[in-house]
Design an enzyme around this catalytic site. Structure first.
Site, short mmCIF file in Angstrom:
data_model
loop_
_atom_site.label_atom_id
_atom_site.label_comp_id
_atom_site.label_asym_id
_atom_site.label_seq_id
_atom_site.Cartn_x
_atom_site.Cartn_y
_atom_site.Cartn_z
CE1 TYR A 170 -76.14 -9.73 -17.58
CE2 TYR A 170 -75.92 -8.81 -15.37
CZ TYR A 170 -75.35 -9.38 -16.49
OH TYR A 170 -74.01 -9.60 -16.53
CG ASN A 220 -70.90 -11.77 -26.85
OD1 ASN A 220 -70.75 -12.05 -28.03
ND2 ASN A 220 -70.61 -10.58 -26.36
CB CYS A 248 -71.92 -9.04 -23.09
SG CYS A 248 -70.27 -9.70 -23.21
CG HIS A 249 -68.17 -4.01 -22.35
ND1 HIS A 249 -68.12 -4.38 -23.68
CD2 HIS A 249 -68.16 -2.65 -22.34
CE1 HIS A 249 -68.05 -3.29 -24.43
NE2 HIS A 249 -68.08 -2.23 -23.64
CD GLU A 268 -67.73 1.21 -24.08
OE1 GLU A 268 -68.87 1.29 -23.56
OE2 GLU A 268 -67.44 0.33 -24.91
#
Length: 170
Positions: A88, A109, A117-118, A154
């Site tokens: 952040y 979001n 945002c993850h 990911e």
């Protein structure tokens, strides 16, 4: 309206979305947390394809309606590559904001998965040890589990592409 569900490996919730007959997105989100899309939008990638291979993710051509600050944050999030994260604080410094305000924009979001945002974590987070911070305004429960599953999905694919991982049998 045709609704679809896709299951991300390791997530306890399905990602759901619905399009109109012209393939404009009408609704998207995690099962039980869906949001209506208030601006015409074509999906920039098929969520089912992302569930198989996160490298198909591309940023949408537009951003959802929001405050000028939220839109700056969301634009910054679309610049984070698949398999990478930012804190952040890093996002806040990049756009001239505060970490708390960035977190509030992430919480607001309305386009999860499309606006990633993850990929934003609190300082000192350790996703590989189950500490990835909150997601969609929750600090515990299935949405936080979805965030951890997205990060794992990911990271695993990025590691595989970099040659550090070969699936069994290869």
């Amino acid at each position: 309206m045709q609704g679809r569900r896709c299951i991300l490996p390791g997530a306890s919730l399905a990602f759901v979305y619905a399009c109109d007959p012209e393939d404009s997105l009408l609704l998207l989100g995690w099962e039980g947390h869906e949001t209506r899309v208030s601006v015409p939008l074509r999906l920039p990638f098929a969520p089912e394809s992302y569930c198989r291979d996160p490298l198909v993710w591309v940023a949408p051509d537009c951003l959802p309606p929001g405050t000028a600050h939220q839109r700056r944050v969301w634009h910054a999030l679309t610049r984070i590559p698949v398999g990478e994260t930012r804190t952040y604080g890093q996002i806040a410094r990049a756009i001239g904001s505060s970490p708390r305000a960035v977190g509030q924009a992430c919480r607001a979001n309305p386009w999860p998965l499309l606006i990633p945002c993850h990929r934003v974590l609190p300082a000192g987070a350790a996703p590989d040890r189950g500490s990835a911070g909150g997601y969609a305004g929750q600090v515990a429960g299935p949405l936080v589990g979805a965030k951890q599953a997205l990060l794992r999905h990911e990271a695993d694919r990025k590691t595989e592409i970099n040659g550090n991982f070969l699936p069994k049998g290869e």
